[in-house]
Design a protein around this motif. Structure first.
Motif, PDB file in Angstrom:
ATOM      1  N   LYS A 121       0.867  -1.179   0.000  1.00 15.73           N
ATOM      2  CA  LYS A 121       0.000   0.000   0.000  1.00 15.73           C
ATOM      3  C   LYS A 121       0.901   1.226   0.000  1.00 15.73           C
ATOM      4  CE  LYS A 121      -3.784  -2.127   2.638  1.00 15.73           C
ATOM      5  NZ  LYS A 121      -4.534  -2.085   3.911  1.00 15.73           N
ATOM      6  N   LYS A 149      -1.053  -0.986  -4.518  1.00 15.12           N
ATOM      7  CA  LYS A 149      -2.289  -0.252  -4.239  1.00 15.12           C
ATOM      8  C   LYS A 149      -1.937   1.159  -3.790  1.00 15.12           C
ATOM      9  CE  LYS A 149      -6.628  -0.507  -1.664  1.00 15.12           C
ATOM     10  NZ  LYS A 149      -7.428  -1.261  -0.680  1.00 15.12           N
ATOM     11  N   ILE A 151      -2.911   4.688  -2.120  1.00 14.24           N
ATOM     12  CA  ILE A 151      -3.833   5.345  -1.180  1.00 14.24           C
ATOM     13  C   ILE A 151      -3.615   6.849  -1.297  1.00 14.24           C
ATOM     14  CG2 ILE A 151      -4.661   5.425   1.187  1.00 14.24           C
ATOM     15  CD1 ILE A 151      -4.776   2.627  -0.091  1.00 14.24           C
ATOM     16  N   ILE A 168      -0.385   2.340   5.998  1.00 14.36           N
ATOM     17  CA  ILE A 168       0.187   2.108   4.669  1.00 14.36           C
ATOM     18  C   ILE A 168       1.594   1.578   4.841  1.00 14.36           C
ATOM     19  CG2 ILE A 168      -1.223   3.816   3.441  1.00 14.36           C
ATOM     20  CD1 ILE A 168       1.092   5.777   3.664  1.00 14.36           C
ATOM     21  N   ASP A 169       2.150   1.013   3.774  1.00 16.24           N
ATOM     22  CA  ASP A 169       3.494   0.423   3.838  1.00 16.24           C
ATOM     23  C   ASP A 169       4.580   1.404   3.398  1.00 16.24           C
ATOM     24  OD1 ASP A 169       2.456  -2.238   4.474  1.00 16.24           O
ATOM     25  OD2 ASP A 169       1.677  -2.192   2.432  1.00 16.24           O
TER      26      ASP A 169
END
Length: 809
Positions: A121, A149, A151, A168-169
């Motif tokens: 993410k 993905k 965000i 989130i990553d």
């Protein structure tokens, strides 16, 4: 004169009486809030110097762009330039600062490259050029086919907050924002950087605004050119604390200790100053001499510098020095010669100005690479690159080293070594390797064809179809082809691709119509073959022949002699409109296929001779066995025909069906060794007599032995009395333990026996026979047979009845 002044006033007054509103979005330290930030101060400074009323509005980037579209504000900053944005708005020309994107991750996640972003993410700011712009993170990941993905957030702060909370990553932020804010969050900075851009002001398409921002451009350029200007003081104010490390505690302590020590030394110096005065005079003379020597050394050093420059200029390889903004500081003659620009004209020029759009991607990658080299102070970095110059493709090995320039600015020393010829030879080698691999693949396919020759049963037409299709696959230039034989006075087509094989087989062709090359490979043009055919064919037949064959550009053809009565004709054709032509390599490959075709046909003829001998022998044995059993000879033919019919419905391979048809009549061959009094007994057999009768299955092995040709015949003879549910003889096998050919013969043998007269019974009708087999009686049960075979018996009942009647006495 008065008119001129009035006109000037008319132009100037609207400009300087115009109050402008610039929308800023928070991105510390560029923009901290409404009053502070590097960008705020620079813009305010220029506005005040030019008496331009200036207002700031703080909001998210996405909201500010919407307000600009609606005319609620005059400009938005800072923004990166894109062609899409430039369709609706103007940009000032001189960037206020330079920036690039950096990827951060949550605290416990470590990434090494873009590839590690797969499946993560990723936090991005809406409308950010680092997100959806050309070469933004989305574009880059798509080009590498990396799925992640995204965000979307309204600010960079939201991205760091979400990283801190592990929502989130990874996140994409500008480098200055990251350096300024990373200490406030639990985040990791990665080495992944991309898309260097300038920070511009985007404003409405308005002529008055354009005049104002032209003034801003001039001031920004002037401020940048003066190292002591307000621009650099403001830069140091906001960026120095960010980009420079804090002074370590140990260094502070060491410094304080050094100051104390120095103070002590100064006091001591004071007491000893009078003593030193006496020595000063003596040392003055020696210092003068040292100074003179130093001046001499400096002169020598300057001469050495000139010598080094001369040596560098003599180098055949392009060498130059550039700063981080791609401006050339020094260049040698080789670079000037390569670019076709005078050396003096190169100095101060930007590489982005020198190279055209064809090298744009190269330059973008180079800037990112330069930033990494300078940041890590790498020495001797090596890379390869392709340069498009004057409609030529050149390849260079690129040597880069981080250096410090005269003004303490970081730069790069670059050396290019031309490897165009090496790359050319590498590509030629790769092509040769590719050709070698292709040749090996062709050889492997030919070997597979040879291997398939070992099949004990070869359907000649099927094999020649297989051979021809593989020939067309390997000789890629060929589009069509055919294989035919001349036998006695007839010409027969066995296989064709592209041409109409059905018409060719139906024509009454004679051997004299064939093109014969006397065992040589020849290449004919279409006109040559057409002329040959017109001279040899009968006119009516020629017309039909031309309907069956396609027009060609070239035909590669060879004739092989099998024996005195049979010749083989093999041809490959190139389509009429194809640009291809056959060459010597194609001839060599084609020769392999001719040899294969010749070998197959020769083998087939020899096998047929042996096979015919075997079949004659087998038929005689079958007739002897049936005569021995006092049963009509028609029985053995019926069993063969019925068995082959059932085998076809099971989709058994054609060669196997042929074997079943030929060898089913041998199912009772072992009865030769059973005494006649048992075979012809008209009453029920005793248990002892039945045990002797059952041995006819095993006796078959005495006649058929271990000859591989009779393998199918032996399976049928040995196992045709086994039962699908068990309880049969001689081995009490069940299910798929029983060979399928024996299962088939078992069923049709029972069907034929029930339909036929026997010493102990009269023949039953087809309908009664089906009822007995499908429902069972005291002699048989449907469980004795494979259910699939019973389905075929029911489904094709009429066909089976017709076959029986055709071969009845």
């Amino acid at each position: 004169m008065k008119k001129f002044i009035i006109i000037l006033i008319i132009i100037i007054i609207p400009i300087f009486s115009l109050s402008i509103t610039i929308g800023l979005y928070k991105a510390p330290p560029i923009v901290i809030d409404e009053n502070t930030g590097f960008l705020n101060e620079i813009l305010n400074f220029i506005a005040k110097k030019n008496n331009i009323p200036l207002n700031f509005v703080i909001d998210s980037q996405v909201n500010l762009i919407e307000k600009l579209k609606k005319g609620q504000i005059d400009a938005v900053a800072p923004l990166g330039y894109t062609d899409k944005r430039a369709l609706n708005f103007y940009f000032n020309k001189e960037p206020v600062f330079f920036e690039w994107a950096v990827v951060y991750t949550r605290y416990n996640l470590h990434l090494n490259s873009l590839l590690d972003l797969k499946g993560l993410k990723i936090g991005v700011m809406k409308t950010d050029i680092f997100y959806e712009g050309n070469n933004g993170i989305k574009d880059i990941l798509n080009s590498f086919k990396i799925k992640a993905k995204f965000i979307e957030f309204n600010s960079y702060s939201n991205i760091f907050e979400s990283l801190n909370q592990k929502k989130i990553d990874a996140g994409v932020v500008p480098r200055f924002f990251g350096l300024d804010q990373e200490k406030n969050y639990k985040v990791n900075k990665t080495s992944i950087i991309f898309k260097p851009i300038g920070g511009f002001i985007m404003y409405r398409k308005d002529s008055n605004l354009k005049n104002i921002f032209d003034i801003f451009d001039k001031y920004i350029i002037n401020l940048k050119e003066n190292n002591n200007s307000f621009y650099y003081k403001t830069f140091d104010k906001y960026f120095e604390p960010v980009i420079r490390e804090k002074i370590p505690l140990w260094l502070k302590i060491s410094t304080i200790f050094g100051i104390i020590s120095a103070s002590g030394i100064i006091i001591l110096f004071y007491f000893y100053s009078k003593l030193l005065k006496k020595k000063v005079y003596k040392r003055t003379e020696s210092l003068k001499n040292a100074l003179s020597e130093l001046e001499t050394k400096i002169t020598e050093l300057n001469n050495s510098k000139k010598l080094i420059e001369e040596i560098v200029n003599l180098s055949p390889n392009p060498i130059y020095i550039k700063n981080i903004e791609q401006k050339i500081i020094f260049a040698n003659n080789a670079l000037a010669s390569l670019l076709g620009i005078k050396k003096d004209d190169l100095i101060g020029k930007n590489l982005l100005e020198i190279f055209d759009n064809s090298n744009k991607k190269l330059l973008e990658d180079s800037i990112i690479e330069d930033i990494e080299i300078i940041s890590d102070e790498k020495k001797g970095y090596v890379d390869n690159f392709k340069l498009l110059l004057n409609d030529k493709v050149l390849y260079f090995k690129d040597y880069k080293t981080s250096i410090t320039l005269n003004n303490n600015e970081k730069g790069l020393l670059v050396l290019w070594v031309d490897i165009t010829e090496i790359i050319k030879y590498q590509k030629e080698l790769e092509q040769k390797n590719k050709e070698l691999l292709d040749a090996n693949k062709k050889l492997e396919e030919i070997i597979n064809l040879i291997y398939n020759l070992e099949e004990k049963n070869i359907d000649i037409e099927m094999y020649f179809d297989y051979l021809l299709k593989n020939a067309l696959k390997i000789v890629k230039k060929a589009d069509y082809g055919s294989i035919s034989i001349g036998k006695e006075n007839k010409w027969q087509f066995l296989s064709a691709v592209g041409h109409n094989i059905n018409i060719l087989k139906s024509l009454p062709l004679e051997k004299k119509y064939m093109v014969q090359t006397q065992e040589k490979i020849q290449i004919f043009k279409n006109d040559e073959l057409k002329k040959f055919n017109e001279n040899n064919f009968e006119k009516n037949l020629l017309k039909e022949f031309f309907k069956a064959v396609k027009s060609t550009k070239e035909t590669m053809l060879a004739t092989a002699y099998i024996n005195k009565n049979i010749i083989l004709n093999f041809s490959l054709d190139i389509a009429e409109n194809s640009p291809e032509s056959f060459n010597n390599e194609d001839k060599k490959i084609f020769q392999s296929f001719i040899n294969l075709a010749k070998s197959v046909l020769s083998k087939k003829l020899n096998v047929d001779k042996v096979k015919n001998a075997y079949l004659n022998f087998a038929n005689k044995l079958a007739l002897i066995a049936e005569a021995h059993d006092d049963i009509t000879g028609q029985h053995i033919y019926r069993v063969g025909e019925l068995a082959s019919f059932v085998a076809k419905k099971l989709n058994i391979p054609d060669e196997k069906i042929l074997e079943i048809r030929e060898f089913a009549p041998l199912h009772d061959i072992g009865k030769i060794f059973v005494p006649l009094e048992i075979l012809n007994k008209k009453t029920r057999l005793t248990d002892e007599e039945f045990e002797i009768m059952k041995k006819h299955t095993i006796y078959a092995e005495k006649l058929l032995g271990d000859d591989p040709y009779f393998e199918t015949a032996l399976k049928i003879a040995l196992y045709h009395h086994e039962k699908y549910n068990g309880g049969g003889y001689p081995f009490n096998l069940k299910g798929d333990q029983i060979p399928i050919e024996a299962q088939i013969v078992s069923l049709v043998d029972v069907y034929d026996a029930l339909r036929s007269n026997r010493p102990y019974k009269k023949a039953f009708s087809h309908e009664k026979t089906l009822k007995i087999i499908l429902n069972g009686d005291d002699r048989t049960s449907p469980e004795n047979f494979n259910p699939k075979l019973l389905e075929i018996l029911k489904m094709y009942s009429t066909d089976i009845k017709d076959i029986y009647n055709t071969f009845s006495d």
